[in-house]
Write an enzyme that holds these catalytic residues in place. Structure first.
Site, PDB file in Angstrom:
ATOM      1  N   GLY A   1      -5.797  -4.792  -1.426  1.00  0.00           N
ATOM      2  CA  GLY A   1      -5.025  -4.504  -2.632  1.00  0.00           C
ATOM      3  C   GLY A   1      -4.264  -3.201  -2.468  1.00  0.00           C
TER       4      GLY A   1
ATOM      5  N   ALA B   1       9.945   6.526   5.406  1.00  0.00           N
ATOM      6  CA  ALA B   1      10.692   5.806   6.433  1.00  0.00           C
ATOM      7  C   ALA B   1      10.478   4.309   6.278  1.00  0.00           C
ATOM      8  CB  ALA B   1      10.259   6.254   7.824  1.00  0.00           C
TER       9      ALA B   1
ATOM     10  N   LYS C   1     -11.935  -4.885  12.749  1.00  0.00           N
ATOM     11  CA  LYS C   1     -12.763  -3.967  11.967  1.00  0.00           C
ATOM     12  C   LYS C   1     -14.136  -3.785  12.597  1.00  0.00           C
ATOM     13  CE  LYS C   1     -10.206  -5.307   7.850  1.00  0.00           C
ATOM     14  NZ  LYS C   1     -10.185  -6.141   6.626  1.00  0.00           N
TER      15      LYS C   1
ATOM     16  N   GLU D   1      -9.756   6.004   7.000  1.00  0.00           N
ATOM     17  CA  GLU D   1     -10.656   5.360   6.040  1.00  0.00           C
ATOM     18  C   GLU D   1     -10.124   4.020   5.560  1.00  0.00           C
ATOM     19  OE1 GLU D   1     -13.757   4.516   4.556  1.00  0.00           O
ATOM     20  OE2 GLU D   1     -13.911   6.709   4.580  1.00  0.00           O
TER      21      GLU D   1
ATOM     22  N   LYS E   1      -5.634  -1.128  11.188  1.00  0.00           N
ATOM     23  CA  LYS E   1      -6.816  -1.579  11.932  1.00  0.00           C
ATOM     24  C   LYS E   1      -6.461  -2.155  13.301  1.00  0.00           C
ATOM     25  CE  LYS E   1      -6.572  -5.800   9.195  1.00  0.00           C
ATOM     26  NZ  LYS E   1      -5.496  -5.281   8.318  1.00  0.00           N
TER      27      LYS E   1
ATOM     28  N   GLY F   1      -2.594 -15.502  -3.745  1.00  0.00           N
ATOM     29  CA  GLY F   1      -2.122 -14.356  -2.977  1.00  0.00           C
ATOM     30  C   GLY F   1      -3.157 -13.707  -2.093  1.00  0.00           C
TER      31      GLY F   1
ATOM     32  N   GLU G   1      -2.377 -15.258   3.434  1.00  0.00           N
ATOM     33  CA  GLU G   1      -0.975 -15.249   3.846  1.00  0.00           C
ATOM     34  C   GLU G   1      -0.500 -16.684   4.090  1.00  0.00           C
ATOM     35  OE1 GLU G   1       0.838 -12.568   3.966  1.00  0.00           O
ATOM     36  OE2 GLU G   1      -0.738 -11.060   3.728  1.00  0.00           O
TER      37      GLU G   1
ATOM     38  N   GLY H   1     -10.728  -1.569   2.844  1.00  0.00           N
ATOM     39  CA  GLY H   1      -9.907  -1.125   1.728  1.00  0.00           C
ATOM     40  C   GLY H   1     -10.403   0.120   1.029  1.00  0.00           C
TER      41      GLY H   1
ATOM     42  N   VAL I   1       0.835  -1.209   0.000  1.00  0.00           N
ATOM     43  CA  VAL I   1       0.000   0.000   0.000  1.00  0.00           C
ATOM     44  C   VAL I   1       0.866   1.253   0.000  1.00  0.00           C
ATOM     45  CG1 VAL I   1      -1.785   1.290   1.236  1.00  0.00           C
ATOM     46  CG2 VAL I   1      -1.857  -1.207   1.199  1.00  0.00           C
TER      47      VAL I   1
END
Length: 435
Positions: free
Chosen positions: A308, A46, A206, A130, A106, A188, A191, A135, A17
């Site tokens: 994504g 960073a 969430k 947001e 989250k 994908g 995990e 997402g 992201v």
């Protein structure tokens, strides 16, 4: 050509992201400046390792391992590290320096949200999040702003794309849980360690965020009832489809009144039977959707990509533009509203419906025995379906649909059925949406 003042943006993290946020910020800087009324200057990124390979080619000079110095030179800090630490420490440093913070974390918000919002309020900064839920789907801002004058009664969300993909594959292609998980991993969506998804931890975080926001009440993560999907079988999924349902794992936040007339809230995550006529039943693949029931606005559904890199970056950049606009206009940030301070009820307070599947002895009086157990616990039967037993020692199958009842009574009923001699096995217990 209009000249804008610059707002300095520090980015923490350059994963899937973060790297997309940086790319879009650099590629569409002029367009974003015209929307924000200020130039969005990316002053640095960073990371733990400046030489680590990344999917996006970004200017090497932007990278640094000195997150603290980067924060102190920024007006807005975008935190996309994930996890609790060092994210919590860095976000607190950013807020205490007076910078606004945009985050998609989250886990951090569900665990330390009240602390972070309190610090933001003390210094007049703003915390935007947001991207923390669903997402690319805009759900935080509608709840925070658009529906601020309404009374939210209930939220039901498919907020984890991995589990929705698995259950959808089981429903539409007849895959077992194990095969569907393997496919999700290969593509994908899952995990290498899928625990956070399949055991409902991600969705519970969430749910805590949505419940806190919708009901203006601090809902701690520990108060969210959580069940995953690892015990969902292909037989349950097939039986659900035959009965007109689809199995979905839902994050539910609901306003309730207990037996004493006290108003409170419930937040919970578990697999449930969703009628095929309900909009959430048609959410396929790795998509997310959040269904909101409001007193004045009625039913609303928000649907789209729940994960994504590029998709979630869209939500981050939306918050970033809003933060930049606030810097142009001036004034303190708007504090989170937790003034309702409603109690968070345990799962036993919830009223719901069960579908219970039993293997029972093929003998006279079994149905009346089972009905007696339900009646003893104050649970009434809505539907009963019984298979015809075959073979000398075969068992019959009962599928019992209940009317609305307290969760604690329904759970006690299931426990009592397991202890009955005529019940060979309780093979499936699923809650039913609606009623």
């Amino acid at each position: 050509m209009i000249e804008y003042r610059n707002v300095r943006v520090a980015l923490l993290g350059a994963g899937s992201v973060g790297s997309q946020v940086a790319r879009l910020l650099l590629e569409h800087g002029d367009e974003l400046a015209s929307r924000a009324g200020a130039g969005l200057e990316l002053v640095g990124i960073a990371v733990r390792d400046v030489d680590a390979p990344r999917d996006v080619d970004l200017p090497k000079e932007l990278f640094t391992t000195d997150a603290e110095s980067l924060i102190l030179g920024a007006d807005i800090v975008v935190e996309l590290i994930g996890g609790i630490e060092p994210a919590r420490t860095l976000v607190l440093q950013a807020l205490q320096s007076g910078a606004d913070v945009v985050t998609g974390n989250k886990a951090l918000l569900a665990t330390h949200g009240p602390e972070l919002f309190a610090v933001a309020e003390q210094v007049g900064a703003q915390l935007y999040y947001e991207a923390a839920v669903a997402g690319a789907i805009p759900i935080i801002r509608p709840l925070h702003d658009s529906l601020a004058g309404d009374r939210i009664e209930r939220i039901m969300g498919i907020v984890n794309g991995t589990t929705n993909f698995i259950l959808d594959l089981m429903d539409r292609e007849g895959a077992t849980f194990e095969d569907a998980l393997a496919t999700a991993t290969d593509l994908g969506y899952a995990e290498a360690d899928p625990t956070a998804d399949v055991e409902g931890y991600d969705a519970a975080q969430k749910a805590a965020i949505l419940a806190s926001l919708a009901f203006h009440t601090s809902v701690p993560l520990a108060a969210v009832h959580r069940e995953g999907i690892t015990s969902v079988t292909i037989d349950q999924v097939r039986a659900a489809r035959k009965a007109g349902y689809v199995v979905k794992i839902l994050a539910t936040a609901e306003r309730l009144t207990d037996a004493e007339g006290t108003e409170g809230v419930s937040a919970r995550v578990y697999p449930a039977l969703v009628p095929v006529s309900h909009p959430l039943a048609s959410v396929h693949g790795a998509k997310n959707a959040v269904f909101v029931e409001a007193e004045a606005a009625g039913d609303l559904m928000f649907y789209g990509a729940g994960a994504g890199g590029t998709e979630t970056a869209s939500a981050v950049l939306g918050d970033l533009v809003s933060a930049a606009r606030r810097h142009v206009i001036g004034g303190p940030g708007v504090a989170e509203s937790t003034q309702a301070d409603l109690p968070v009820f345990p799962i036993g307070t919830v009223r719901t419906r069960y579908q219970i599947t039993l293997h029972v002895a093929d003998a006279p009086g079994v149905l009346s025995t089972v009905a007696g157990v339900l009646a003893k616990h104050g649970v009434s039967v809505e539907t009963v379906e019984q298979t015809v037993a075959t073979g000398a020692d075969a068992t019959a199958t009962l599928v019992i649909g209940t009317h609305l009842a307290r969760e604690s009574d329904l759970a006690a009923t299931v426990l009592a059925l397991r202890n009955e001699d005529v019940v060979v096995e309780v093979t499936s217990v699923l809650r039913v949406v609606g009623g």
